[in-house]
Design a protein around this motif. Structure first.
Motif, short mmCIF file in Angstrom:
data_model
loop_
_atom_site.label_atom_id
_atom_site.label_comp_id
_atom_site.label_asym_id
_atom_site.label_seq_id
_atom_site.Cartn_x
_atom_site.Cartn_y
_atom_site.Cartn_z
N UNK A 22 0.85 -1.20 0.00
CA UNK A 22 0.00 0.00 0.00
C UNK A 22 0.88 1.25 0.00
N UNK A 25 2.48 1.59 -3.40
CA UNK A 25 1.49 2.09 -4.35
C UNK A 25 1.26 3.59 -4.15
N UNK A 26 1.22 4.02 -2.89
CA UNK A 26 1.05 5.44 -2.61
C UNK A 26 2.19 6.24 -3.21
N UNK A 28 4.27 5.43 -5.81
CA UNK A 28 4.28 5.47 -7.27
C UNK A 28 3.10 6.27 -7.81
N UNK A 29 1.98 6.20 -7.11
CA UNK A 29 0.80 6.97 -7.55
C UNK A 29 0.97 8.45 -7.27
N UNK A 30 1.94 8.80 -6.46
CA UNK A 30 2.23 10.21 -6.20
C UNK A 30 3.35 10.73 -7.09
N UNK A 32 6.30 9.41 -7.72
CA UNK A 32 7.67 9.16 -7.29
C UNK A 32 8.25 7.94 -8.01
N UNK A 69 0.72 -1.44 -8.88
CA UNK A 69 2.05 -0.84 -8.69
C UNK A 69 2.85 -0.88 -9.99
N UNK B 62 -5.74 5.68 1.63
CA UNK B 62 -4.27 5.64 1.55
C UNK B 62 -3.82 5.36 0.12
N UNK B 63 -2.86 4.47 -0.04
CA UNK B 63 -2.30 4.21 -1.37
C UNK B 63 -3.31 3.67 -2.35
N UNK B 64 -4.28 2.92 -1.84
CA UNK B 64 -5.28 2.34 -2.73
C UNK B 64 -6.11 3.43 -3.39
N UNK B 66 -5.08 6.58 -3.80
CA UNK B 66 -4.18 7.34 -4.67
C UNK B 66 -3.95 6.62 -6.00
N UNK B 67 -3.93 5.29 -5.95
CA UNK B 67 -3.75 4.52 -7.18
C UNK B 67 -4.93 4.73 -8.13
N UNK B 70 -4.48 8.25 -9.56
CA UNK B 70 -3.39 8.26 -10.53
C UNK B 70 -3.85 7.66 -11.85
N UNK B 71 -4.51 6.53 -11.77
CA UNK B 71 -4.90 5.80 -12.97
C UNK B 71 -5.97 6.55 -13.76
N UNK B 98 -1.09 15.00 -1.81
CA UNK B 98 -0.93 14.30 -3.09
C UNK B 98 -0.91 15.31 -4.24
N UNK B 101 2.45 16.79 -4.53
CA UNK B 101 3.42 15.88 -5.12
C UNK B 101 3.22 15.76 -6.63
N UNK B 102 1.99 15.73 -7.05
CA UNK B 102 1.71 15.45 -8.46
C UNK B 102 1.52 16.71 -9.29
#
Lengths: 118, 161
Positions: A22, A25-26, A28-30, A32, A69, B62-64, B66-67, B70-71, B98, B101-102
């Motif tokens: 997780x 993934x955070x 790479x989705x940001x 980085x 990812x 969280x990352x889920x 953001x993914x 992003x997608x 986020x 960052x992006x």
């Protein structure tokens, strides 16, 4: 500037392994430049079909996180001796993963990668 | 009331339903074309009135989450206003970070819909400070984003954290 997420668990600690992905993934989705380093039992995640066996409650399935990812541009390195010890070969790897020696990890760190370990 | 195409991702994040459904033909007003030239085409108030693309992040966090962002956002035309539905209580903290960052622009929570946040798709990501990645790096030389936008976005983000 890149981020290295070091993961040394899989079936032995699915909670920790999933949380690590997780975070990866955070990153790479940001946007980085992100690399996951799979060592010790974490190497199993690099083998096709293994991530599908890890579905930790409260999280997305690990296979979905791994695929997401890689699809977002993340790189997966699998520790050479860790893979060899477990009989994992290049042909077994999930898309986006390569078997890499310690030199690759050291090179990333020496170039300034920030690392977080699980 | 929401306008614009509704994209539901609650059944999973794979497959890029937005691109499959709309390709690059997401409706956008002519003034958004000006963004390609580096001109900020809309004020905050205009952005609030613009057509929206709705992305449903569901219960992901969280990352889920953001993914998903992003997608689904990477192929949207710059200037598109995204309405993100996210039930994660931490989303209003994560999203401005986020966006820093992006390089996307965080407009804050929707003023009429719960658990919904507005983000404007940016033409390109902005660099961040290596030692403090939640802050934008100092700009050098030519910058195609006007300083007032950066200051405005920065102020909004500071207020949100």
């Amino acid at each position: 500037m890149s981020i290295l997420v070091s993961i040394a668990s899989s079936h032995d600690n699915p909670d920790r392994c999933t949380v690590a992905f997780v975070v990866a993934v955070a990153a790479v989705a940001s946007g980085q430049d992100t690399t996951v380093f799979l060592s010790a039992d974490g190497a199993w995640v690099g083998k096709q079909g293994e991530a599908e066996k890890i579905n930790e409650e409260g999280f997305a399935p690990l296979a979905e996180l791994v695929a997401g990812f890689v699809e977002a541009g993340g790189q997966i390195l699998v520790c050479t001796p860790c893979a060899k010890k477990r009989g994992i070969t290049e042909e077994d790897l999930v898309p986006g993963a390569i078997i890499a020696g310690g030199a690759a990890v050291v090179a990333l760190l020496a170039a300034g990668a920030t690392s977080i370990s699980y | 009331m929401r306008t614009g195409p509704l994209i539901s991702l609650s059944s999973g994040v794979s497959g890029g339903p937005l691109r499959q459904a709309y390709g690059c033909a997401v409706p956008f007003a002519p003034f958004r074309l000006a963004w390609e030239g580096g001109v900020v085409p809309m004020s905050l108030e205009e952005a609030r009135r613009a057509d929206r693309v709705v992305i449903d992040g569901g219960d992901r966090s969280c990352g889920e989450l953001l993914l998903v962002l992003h997608r689904e956002m990477r192929d949207l035309p710059p200037g598109t206003v995204v309405e993100l539905i996210a039930h994660d209580p931490i989303a209003p903290i994560d999203l401005p970070v986020w966006c820093h960052l992006t390089g996307h622009r965080y407009l804050g929570p929707h003023d009429a819909a719960a658990d919904t946040y507005l983000i404007v798709v940016s033409a390109k990501a902005r660099p961040v400070r290596p030692d403090r990645p939640w802050h934008l790096a100092p700009t050098t030389g030519h910058d195609d984003t006007p300083a007032d936008l950066e200051q405005q976005t920065h102020r909004e983000t500071q207020e949100s954290i």
